[in-house]
Design a protein around this motif. Structure first.
Motif, PDB file in Angstrom:
ATOM      1  N   ARG B 526       0.812  -1.203   0.000  1.00 46.36           N
ATOM      2  CA  ARG B 526       0.000   0.000   0.000  1.00 46.36           C
ATOM      3  C   ARG B 526       0.858   1.271   0.000  1.00 46.36           C
ATOM      4  N   TYR B 527       2.001   1.196   0.673  1.00 43.21           N
ATOM      5  CA  TYR B 527       2.839   2.400   0.759  1.00 43.21           C
ATOM      6  C   TYR B 527       3.547   2.682  -0.559  1.00 43.21           C
ATOM      7  N   THR B 528       4.051   1.625  -1.170  1.00 43.76           N
ATOM      8  CA  THR B 528       4.817   1.839  -2.408  1.00 43.76           C
ATOM      9  C   THR B 528       3.955   1.674  -3.656  1.00 43.76           C
ATOM     10  N   THR B 529       2.760   1.113  -3.517  1.00 38.23           N
ATOM     11  CA  THR B 529       1.865   0.697  -4.612  1.00 38.23           C
ATOM     12  C   THR B 529       2.407  -0.501  -5.384  1.00 38.23           C
ATOM     13  N   LEU B 530       3.378  -1.185  -4.808  1.00 33.00           N
ATOM     14  CA  LEU B 530       3.926  -2.366  -5.478  1.00 33.00           C
ATOM     15  C   LEU B 530       2.842  -3.435  -5.638  1.00 33.00           C
ATOM     16  N   GLY B 531       2.655  -3.867  -6.861  1.00 31.96           N
ATOM     17  CA  GLY B 531       1.677  -4.926  -7.103  1.00 31.96           C
ATOM     18  C   GLY B 531       0.251  -4.448  -7.233  1.00 31.96           C
ATOM     19  N   MET B 532       0.062  -3.136  -7.225  1.00 27.43           N
ATOM     20  CA  MET B 532      -1.313  -2.632  -7.294  1.00 27.43           C
ATOM     21  C   MET B 532      -1.666  -2.089  -8.673  1.00 27.43           C
ATOM     22  N   ALA B 533      -0.791  -2.316  -9.631  1.00 28.72           N
ATOM     23  CA  ALA B 533      -1.067  -1.815 -10.980  1.00 28.72           C
ATOM     24  C   ALA B 533      -2.047  -2.746 -11.681  1.00 28.72           C
ATOM     25  N   SER B 534      -2.286  -2.478 -12.942  1.00 25.70           N
ATOM     26  CA  SER B 534      -3.337  -3.231 -13.625  1.00 25.70           C
ATOM     27  C   SER B 534      -2.928  -4.680 -13.887  1.00 25.70           C
ATOM     28  N   ASP B 535      -1.660  -5.013 -13.654  1.00 26.87           N
ATOM     29  CA  ASP B 535      -1.255  -6.417 -13.741  1.00 26.87           C
ATOM     30  C   ASP B 535      -1.362  -7.090 -12.378  1.00 26.87           C
ATOM     31  N   GLN B 536      -1.739  -6.309 -11.364  1.00 28.45           N
ATOM     32  CA  GLN B 536      -1.927  -6.827 -10.007  1.00 28.45           C
ATOM     33  C   GLN B 536      -0.704  -7.592  -9.494  1.00 28.45           C
ATOM     34  N   GLY B 537       0.470  -7.124  -9.936  1.00 31.16           N
ATOM     35  CA  GLY B 537       1.703  -7.617  -9.337  1.00 31.16           C
ATOM     36  C   GLY B 537       2.125  -9.012  -9.737  1.00 31.16           C
ATOM     37  N   LYS B 538       1.659  -9.468 -10.896  1.00 32.73           N
ATOM     38  CA  LYS B 538       2.012 -10.848 -11.267  1.00 32.73           C
ATOM     39  C   LYS B 538       3.510 -11.012 -11.485  1.00 32.73           C
ATOM     40  N   THR B 539       4.179  -9.935 -11.873  1.00 36.46           N
ATOM     41  CA  THR B 539       5.630 -10.030 -12.041  1.00 36.46           C
ATOM     42  C   THR B 539       6.387  -9.361 -10.894  1.00 36.46           C
ATOM     43  N   SER B 540       5.650  -8.795  -9.920  1.00 38.04           N
ATOM     44  CA  SER B 540       6.365  -7.992  -8.933  1.00 38.04           C
ATOM     45  C   SER B 540       6.146  -8.381  -7.480  1.00 38.04           C
ATOM     46  N   ASN B 541       5.000  -8.968  -7.165  1.00 39.87           N
ATOM     47  CA  ASN B 541       4.672  -9.204  -5.760  1.00 39.87           C
ATOM     48  C   ASN B 541       5.732 -10.022  -5.036  1.00 39.87           C
ATOM     49  N   ILE B 542       6.045 -11.170  -5.599  1.00 38.57           N
ATOM     50  CA  ILE B 542       6.943 -12.090  -4.890  1.00 38.57           C
ATOM     51  C   ILE B 542       8.346 -11.499  -4.847  1.00 38.57           C
ATOM     52  N   SER B 543       8.755 -10.853  -5.934  1.00 38.05           N
ATOM     53  CA  SER B 543      10.076 -10.215  -5.926  1.00 38.05           C
ATOM     54  C   SER B 543      10.143  -9.145  -4.850  1.00 38.05           C
ATOM     55  N   GLY B 544       9.038  -8.438  -4.666  1.00 40.43           N
ATOM     56  CA  GLY B 544       8.992  -7.422  -3.616  1.00 40.43           C
ATOM     57  C   GLY B 544       9.155  -8.043  -2.245  1.00 40.43           C
ATOM     58  N   ILE B 545       8.460  -9.153  -2.024  1.00 42.91           N
ATOM     59  CA  ILE B 545       8.564  -9.843  -0.730  1.00 42.91           C
ATOM     60  C   ILE B 545       9.989 -10.329  -0.514  1.00 42.91           C
ATOM     61  N   GLN B 546      10.589 -10.874  -1.568  1.00 44.18           N
ATOM     62  CA  GLN B 546      11.965 -11.372  -1.429  1.00 44.18           C
ATOM     63  C   GLN B 546      12.940 -10.229  -1.148  1.00 44.18           C
ATOM     64  N   THR B 547      12.693  -9.105  -1.785  1.00 39.38           N
ATOM     65  CA  THR B 547      13.558  -7.950  -1.551  1.00 39.38           C
ATOM     66  C   THR B 547      13.471  -7.510  -0.095  1.00 39.38           C
ATOM     67  N   LEU B 548      12.234  -7.452   0.405  1.00 36.00           N
ATOM     68  CA  LEU B 548      12.030  -7.062   1.796  1.00 36.00           C
ATOM     69  C   LEU B 548      12.628  -8.103   2.732  1.00 36.00           C
ATOM     70  N   SER B 549      12.431  -9.356   2.384  1.00 34.30           N
ATOM     71  CA  SER B 549      12.958 -10.455   3.189  1.00 34.30           C
ATOM     72  C   SER B 549      14.471 -10.348   3.327  1.00 34.30           C
ATOM     73  N   ALA B 550      15.157 -10.108   2.197  1.00 34.02           N
ATOM     74  CA  ALA B 550      16.616  -9.996   2.232  1.00 34.02           C
ATOM     75  C   ALA B 550      17.033  -8.774   3.050  1.00 34.02           C
ATOM     76  N   LEU B 551      16.271  -7.714   2.910  1.00 37.91           N
ATOM     77  CA  LEU B 551      16.607  -6.461   3.566  1.00 37.91           C
ATOM     78  C   LEU B 551      16.480  -6.583   5.082  1.00 37.91           C
ATOM     79  N   LEU B 552      15.418  -7.233   5.533  1.00 42.00           N
ATOM     80  CA  LEU B 552      15.142  -7.331   6.961  1.00 42.00           C
ATOM     81  C   LEU B 552      15.797  -8.551   7.586  1.00 42.00           C
ATOM     82  N   GLY B 553      16.390  -9.422   6.738  1.00 42.44           N
ATOM     83  CA  GLY B 553      16.938 -10.646   7.260  1.00 42.44           C
ATOM     84  C   GLY B 553      15.870 -11.538   7.869  1.00 42.44           C
ATOM     85  N   LYS B 554      14.701 -11.464   7.303  1.00 41.35           N
ATOM     86  CA  LYS B 554      13.556 -12.198   7.834  1.00 41.35           C
ATOM     87  C   LYS B 554      13.069 -13.111   6.719  1.00 41.35           C
ATOM     88  N   ALA B 555      12.747 -14.349   7.062  1.00 43.34           N
ATOM     89  CA  ALA B 555      12.345 -15.301   6.024  1.00 43.34           C
ATOM     90  C   ALA B 555      11.093 -14.812   5.300  1.00 43.34           C
TER      91      ALA B 555
END
Lengths: 415, 976, 94
Positions: B526-555
């Protein structure tokens, strides 16, 4: 370090690769005791925590949220803000809320994008027109802005309306100061401001039980352990009766799913909020370009925030009836929020039979617009033990006395 | 302009060229092309601009996950905004162009936003626009936002709905889906199997595959499987049909495109069909989406998913470049490299993040494809299109630059778990695949093939067959994917590594969100609008989660995934509306004499679900004058009113009287046969709900009259009370509203008119008094005649079987002619009942009105029995002395009628504040020659004669509180 | 969209039915003996459980009969259907 938001701070952080921004709010670990606990990290709960600190100087406050803040109905509504109410009790309360909204971006230093582009209710028959007139007069007499227009004027002011509708458009009631806002920003703005005043925001913390001694609340047992306080407020719309039951408090509430939808984003094509009572459809266009549509409740109990087909069909038919050109647009996303439904669709902001336990619930399908006033009044009740003058009619006692404030029935407008 | 066309292409017919227009220029494609493949083949590399920064964008996918290739298709009434070029089947004369780019995608003025990119990161808008206020900035933001342009004309197309009930629904027609459908069709008990495919071609991944399957070439395998399926009587195949929603109790919604692939002038019939399929079992063979690799400049036109390039090359013979670099962390991209190599690209190199070469790498090297192991892409080079790629080892060392004009990427695959998730099924994160896989199902649904994380075709087919047969087998875990390079927090390059291409969300934005504590996946979205475009994040959602995961060191599983919402891909609003448009949205009912009334120049208006005559204007008359004339005709002679819409409910049985006694405020038990009585009905909450006349026809037989709007609801509520609360009462209820047509003949000459028709009923006042009912024949037709009056005049309501309604109307008009009979409409009736002070429930009452507010308090006090709503009206609020009560209002300022909806204020009021009630009915009385009104006013009953001020939209009027009976208060006329 | 197995007509889609809310609510009486509290309880206070709920449904577009349903309010899974006047044990369907 950048704490205050402004164009200047954006400029500075632009040159600083955004490295200086601080967390919008602090994630806190719970302490063992607080002066007040607010259960529920939606708009109402966050606003309550903020006003406890801001208005009453009570800063030793824990805000407990089962999931992530703003994740309940605050983040899944159609973001409409209005005070086109009929009865003085509700009109004054919701008007106060609109006024707080009008100053909220500056008060919170957070742009909640309150976009006052008007809130229209259409009339489709003679009776509807008479009821709109009754409402318009009630609003004006309550000091609220209202404009009543005939069908020709409605068409002029809202381009694109069906030229040949099944439900004729005989007139419309506009509240020019109505509109919509960015729902998430309201939650985040309150969270940031409350946190800055010292409120502990505790996410992923579920209330399992209440600590009760001699008919008075003494704290809550959570997934993070016991947290004690003699004052507990609850703002968990959708789950109000479930959480209150843990405190042994019964509420006259049933939970229903409200379906909502957005279309793909398109260039500006609808400049206001339109409600058609004949089809139950209401829609607006967000700043991002999406048409945001609300429909009705699935009238069986549900705690599942899942979409359903029947209202999607009805809402679509309602859109096409109002704006035939929108038929070729596409629904992008569908979701549901769980609404606290009370018989008279008027909220409950009240003390309870359990001492020190206050509730803010029963918002039906329209809690978002009430967030500032709802938080203000719950904070008042928690801080003073007395109902705020604006919320005096919103007590639980009305279900015994029959002093209901039945807006929908009186005004003929869905609330 | 580096794309080109090979001389092959599995599904493109090179013998059939198609002319089309893109962004004002003419191009040629072939039958079988999509708009996307044709543009690539024509070397169009910049196809649009991103949402926020307006950066040039090229196609990155070949399917519905495409985030960039958003186009405006066609012009005028057929225009469609936001259509993905990858989903547009090319047809002759197609016209399309980019969205959100002015003047063009090649040169876009708002690309200036890109220069300010560093100052407008994710969510910047929450931090500014305070002064003077948001409204000063909003219009320009609104204009800049949005993608395509909404049509301005009504939709020329129509849509339809269909239901289907199937034993097995297979979604997706790749190898797994085809195998599942065939096995399901063969399984005993499966009488109907449905296979749906969103694409125009069946085959899914087979359409781009080069690998043999069960000894056949992939297309041959597909063709054979399809032929077998088509021969089966219990299999239905639907292409161009997308399963977009998995709802409760195994209901799957499908959107079928019927004519979108044809030129507009060739389209016939419904454009799309919405299916609601109730399936015994759902087999989800929905495949998987490839993940892009986050690296600097990965949004440059020329960077594409490896699988997409493979599809373009093999299926369409369209190749995005000549010098190709394929970046991957898994084996699947090698097939893409081989496809482009086979297509004849000048050079193909593979950059594989895994250190040790696997079998595909060795095979590729043998073909002359250069393979760099243990390396990852660092930055794409070029400004408007790809010129090269910097690569390095994972630790950043051994940096080197590869020259290329297209970069293909594969960061592994995300199973398309959308429908599974919608159904309520849970997800598990698979560390080896770095993807969320379907875990437990809540409904009867199973995932097979790539949707279940089984990417090997042989294993997928075996699995699909097992699942369709109901046998459970374990499958070998797929090979793990290699590492992905992540950006350190604060790495300046992170801001140029895109995750969400359409909404312009970069790795830097995710870092910013995390820095600001937007660390829950929903907050991130919601903050970045990642995955909220008209493709509904089919190419971005999981990559976003992985990016956050790596950043926070959280699975990743601890971060979670956002919930997948329907629809899977956008669905036309009109398709949901289906046939519920125009008059069919809510068809109006007509009474039998509708045509006869039209012939008398009736103005028909919708009143609820009925089309009724409002008034019957004569030439030169406006509504007001027509209504006044109609009223006077009834008062002085006779009028005819179509009352067929009034609700009629038969209540029969030994306990009918007892039942009605419980349903109505007044006493019914004492009603004698042949008598009528006014009845007021409450809701259980005490609110006045309806009124009408109850007639006793026989010993155990009552006819209940209701208002037109409430007939069905009241019949339904009778059933509910009888079935759920009082099952011991022996009562039968039937709503006969549309079995009996009713004509109301009213006025001093009413009896004469009725008598002229001939009847076996004695109509004399002695034999047939006011508030009585007679059953007999009128004009030879069986009739029920009630002597009841809403107009205040002598009045009969004559009910005949519905089929005689028109003739009764016409006969009465003829018989009444000598008596000056005049047809009158709803509006005249409303004026007359107002003159009489007769209540109109819904106008003079609202959801707060109790019977005591209408003067029924005394009657209730006399009734000993309980009735619905009784207990509610004596709660403390019902006993308040200041309740609003229904009173009459007489205008005392000499002006015209008051406005309905005007408010009543105290006589001494000077300020427009403090309402005491409102006007509920109002008219100029033609009979009395002065305005009359009803109002609900606080303590109204005790304020008779008191002057009040009336406020309406800023104007003041003066009135005084009066009795509601303005006309013939003693009721002599209706007893005549 | 729920699939509800009408005990008189068989399984039909949700759109044919209307839910009448919680089943087995006792109407207090006689009217002059019921207290305001009892009456409020009857009118407004429901269990509203997050889990199994007993509710009554009307097959409106079918046989016109009311019947009882035990349904989970989270998963929407229907665990039992029984006629008016009948009862089932708690959790009987699950």
């Amino acid at each position: 370090m950048t704490r205050t938001y402004s164009a200047l701070s954006l400029l500075r952080e632009g040159f600083n690769a955004q490295q200086g921004w601080q967390p919008a709010w602090r994630d806190a670990e719970p302490k063992s005791h607080y002066d007040a606990i607010v259960i529920g990290g939606g708009g109402h709960g966050l606003a309550t925590a903020y006003y406890l600190a801001k208005n009453h100087g009570i800063t030793n406050v824990a805000l407990i949220e089962r999931g992530w803040i703003g994740g309940g109905n605050t983040g899944r509504n159609t973001t409409i803000i209005r005070s086109n109410y009929f009865f003085p009790e509700t009109a004054n309360f919701f008007e106060f809320s609109v006024k707080l909204y009008e100053g909220l971006s500056k008060a919170l230093n957070y742009n909640i994008m309150f976009s006052q582009r008007g809130m229209w209710t259409l009339a489709h028959d003679r009776h509807g027109l008479e009821m709109l007139r009754r409402s318009a007069n009630a609003m004006l007499l309550n000091g609220i802005d209202a404009e009543l227009h005939d069908g020709a004027m409605v068409r002029k002011l809202i381009p694109g309306l069906n030229e040949n509708p099944r439900f004729p458009i005989l007139g419309g009631l506009n509240q020019p100061r109505g509109g919509s806002a960015r729902h998430d920003a309201v939650a985040w703005g309150y969270a940031r401001a409350a946190s800055a005043l010292g409120v502990d925001i505790i996410q992923n913390c579920e209330v399992h039980d209440f600590i009760v001694e001699n008919g008075h609340v003494r704290g809550v047992v959570t997934s993070h352990g016991a947290i004690r306080s003699d004052t507990v407020g609850m703002a968990v719309a959708g789950h109000s009766s479930v959480v209150a039951a843990k405190a042994g408090v019964r509420l006259p509430i049933q939970s229903f799913a409200l379906q909502a939808f957005v279309s793909e984003p398109v260039k500006p094509c609808l400049d206001t909020v339109v409600l058609s009572p004949a089809t139950g459809t209401y829609l607006s266009q967000s700043d991002k370009g999406e048409l945001v549509l609300g429909a009705g409740l699935d009238l069986y109990l549900s705690y599942a925030q899942r979409g359903n087909i029947p209202w999607m069909e009805r809402a679509a038919a309602g859109v096409v009836e109002l704006f035939p050109a929108f038929s070729r647009l596409r629904f992008l996303r569908q979701w549901a929020g769980i609404c606290d439904v009370v018989h008279d669709s008027t909220p409950i902001i009240s003390k309870t039979d359990l001492g020190g336990f206050y509730v803010n619930c029963g918002w039906g399908t329209g809690g978002f617009k009430a967030i500032p006033a709802g938080g203000w009044c719950l904070a008042h009740a928690m801080a003073t033990g007395e109902a705020h003058p604006l919320a005096r009619g919103f007590g639980l006692d009305r279900f015994r006395t029959g002093a209901l404030i039945d807006e929908a029935s009186a005004s003929g407008i869905a609330h | 302009m580096s794309g080109w066309r090979t001389d092959s292409g599995l599904v493109v017919d090179r013998s059939k060229p198609i002319n089309f227009e893109w962004a004002g220029r003419r191009y040629q494609g072939f039958v079988g092309d999509t708009l996307a493949s044709a543009l690539i083949a024509n070397g169009v590399s910049i196809i649009g601009r991103s949402f926020k920064y307006h950066r040039p964008r090229g196609l990155i996918a070949a399917g519905l996950e495409e985030p960039n290739g958003i186009v405006q298709l066609e012009r005028g009434s057929h225009t469609l905004p936001n259509i993905k070029a990858t989903q547009v089947e090319l047809y002759e004369g197609l016209v399309a162009g980019p969205v959100n780019a002015r003047p063009s995608a090649e040169f876009d003025l708002l690309a200036i936003n890109s220069l300010f990119k560093r100052f407008i990161p994710a969510a910047f808008y929450y931090k500014t626009f305070f002064w003077p206020n948001w409204h000063a900035f909003e219009p320009s933001i609104r204009n800049a936002a949005g993608l395509g342009v909404a049509p301005a004309e009504p939709d020329p197309d129509c849509y339809e709905h269909r239901f289907a009930h199937v034993d097995v629904l297979v979604i997706g027609s790749g190898a797994a889906g085809l195998a599942a459908a065939e096995a399901a069709a063969a399984a005993p008990g499966n009488e109907r199997v449905m296979l749906v495919e969103a694409d125009c071609e069946f085959g899914g991944g087979l359409l781009a595959s080069a690998d043999e399957l069960e000894g056949s070439a992939p297309m041959a395998w597909r063709d054979a499987a399809l032929a077998r399926l088509r021969a089966l009587p219990n299999v239905e195949l639907l292409n161009r049909t997308m399963a977009f929603g998995f709802y409760d109790h195994n209901l799957v919604a499908l959107a079928e495109r019927l004519s979108d692939h044809l030129p507009p002038h060739q389209r016939k019939g419904p454009r799309q069909r919405l299916w609601k399929v109730r399936a015994g079992k759902v087999i989800l063979a929905t495949g998987a989406f490839e993940r892009p690799i986050p690296f600097a400049g990965n949004d440059l036109p020329g960077v594409m998913l490896a699988s997409a390039a493979q599809v373009y090359a093999r299926r369409y013979g369209a190749v995005p470049g000549q010098r190709i670099v394929v970046c991957t962390n898994n084996d699947s991209a090698y097939a893409a490299a081989r496809a482009l190599h086979a297509a004849g690209c000048a050079s193909v190199a593979i950059v594989d993040s895994r250190v040790s070469p696997g079998a595909p790498a060795l095979a590729a090297a043998e073909c002359g494809i250069r393979v760099v192991q243990g390396a990852v892409p660092i930055a794409a080079r070029g400004r408007r299109m790809v010129k090269g790629l910097d690569i390095a080892a994972l630790d950043g060392r051994h940096r080197q630059r590869l020259s290329c004009d297209a970069i293909l990427m594969s960061d592994g695959w995300n199973p398309a778990v959308h429908l599974h998730s919608q159904s309520g099924g849970s997800l598990d994160y698979d560390d080896a695949l770095q993807a969320f896989l379907p875990a437990t199902a809540v409904q009867n649904a199973v995932n097979v093939g790539a949707a279940a994380g089984i990417f090997d075709l042989t294993a997928a087919i075996a699995m699909a067959r097992d699942v369709a047969r109901g046998t459970a087998v374990r499958y070998p875990a797929p090979a793990p994917v290699g590492p992905t390079r992540r950006f350190a927090d604060g790495d300046p390059k992170a801001a140029s590594a895109w995750l969400d291409f359409q909404n312009d969300v970069t790795v830097g934005d995710v870092q910013l969100a995390a820095r600001e504590n937007f660390r829950s996946v929903e907050h991130l979205k919601r903050y970045t609008t990642l995955g909220m475009a008209s493709d509904q994040g089919k190419t971005s959602n999981i990559s976003g989660i992985q990016t956050l995961s790596a950043l926070l060191g959280k699975a990743a599983p601890a971060i979670g995934t956002t919930r997948f919402r329907p629809p899977f891909d956008p669905v036309t609003i009109g398709a949901f509306a289906g046939r519920a448009t125009g008059e069919d949205l809510s068809p109006l009912s007509e009474t039998p004499s509708h045509a006869a009334q039209l012939a008398l120049d009736a103005v028909m208006e919708p009143y609820g679900r009925w089309s009724r005559a409002a008034f019957f204007p004569r030439p030169g008359e406006d509504e007001h004058r027509a209504v006044a004339r109609e009223v006077m005709a009834v008062r002085q002679a006779a009028g005819l009113f179509d009352a067929s819409t009034l609700g009629k409910i038969e209540v029969k049985g030994p306990d009918a009287a007892e039942f009605l006694q419980r349903m109505y405020v007044g006493g019914i038990r004492t009603l004698k046969i042949g008598q009528c009585r006014y009845g007021l009905m409450l809701s259980e909450h005490g609110v006045v709900y309806d009124d009408g006349v109850i007639a006793r026809i026989g010993e155990c037989h009552y006819l209940v009259g209701t208002t037109s709007g409430h007939a069905s609801a009241i019949a339904e509520s009778f059933h509910e009370w009888l079935q759920c609360e009082w099952p011991h009462l022996r009562v039968a209820v039937e709503n006969v509203t549309t079995a009996w047509a009713v004509v109301n003949i009213a006025g001093p000459r009413a009896r004469d008119v009725l008598a002229a028709l001939g009847s076996d009923i004695d109509l004399s006042s002695e034999a047939f008094a006011h508030m009585q009912i007679r059953v007999g024949a009128i004009g030879g037709v069986p009739a029920r005649v009630q002597r009841v009056s809403y107009s205040g005049e002598l009045s009969y309501e004559v009910a005949v079987p519905w089929r005689y309604g028109a003739s009764l109307w016409e006969e009465l008009m003829r018989a009444g002619k000598p008596h000056g009979i005049t047809p009158f409409g709803v509006e005249a009736m409303m004026v007359m009942r107002l003159e009489k002070g007769f209540l109109h429930v819904g106008s003079d009452t609202d959801g707060t009105t109790y019977p005591q507010d209408l003067g029924f308090g005394a009657a209730i006090a006399k009734k000993p029995d309980d009735f619905v709503g009784r207990r509610s009206i004596v709660r403390p609020d019902g006993l308040r002395p200041d309740r609003r009560q229904l009173v009459g209002l007489e205008v005392i300022d000499g002006a015209g009628p008051l406005a309905v909806g005007a408010h009543v204020l105290p006589g001494e009021a000077v300020e427009a504040r403090g309402t005491q009630g409102w006007v509920t009915s109002s008219a100029q009385s033609p009979t009395l020659g002065r305005p009359v009104a009803l109002a609900l006013v606080e303590r109204g009953g005790e304020r008779m004669g008191e002057a009040v001020r009336i406020w309406d939209l800023g104007t003041w009027r003066a009135a005084k509180i009066a009795d509601v009976r303005f006309y013939d208060p003693s009721g002599e006329r209706l007893h005549a | 969209m729920l699939l509800i197995d009408c005990p008189y007509c068989g399984p039909r889609s949700e759109i044919e039915f209307r839910c009448g809310g919680e089943s087995h609510v006792q109407r207090p009486g006689p009217h002059d003996a019921a207290s305001d509290e009892q009456w409020a309880d009857y009118l407004f206070y429901r269990h509203n459980p997050k889990g199994e709920h007993r509710e009554r449904w009307l097959h409106m577009a079918g046989c016109g009969q009311w019947f009882n349903v035990a349904r989970d309010t989270v998963t929407h899974k229907i665990t039992a259907i029984y006629r008016m006047g009948e009862t089932i044990d708690a959790g009987a369907g699950s």
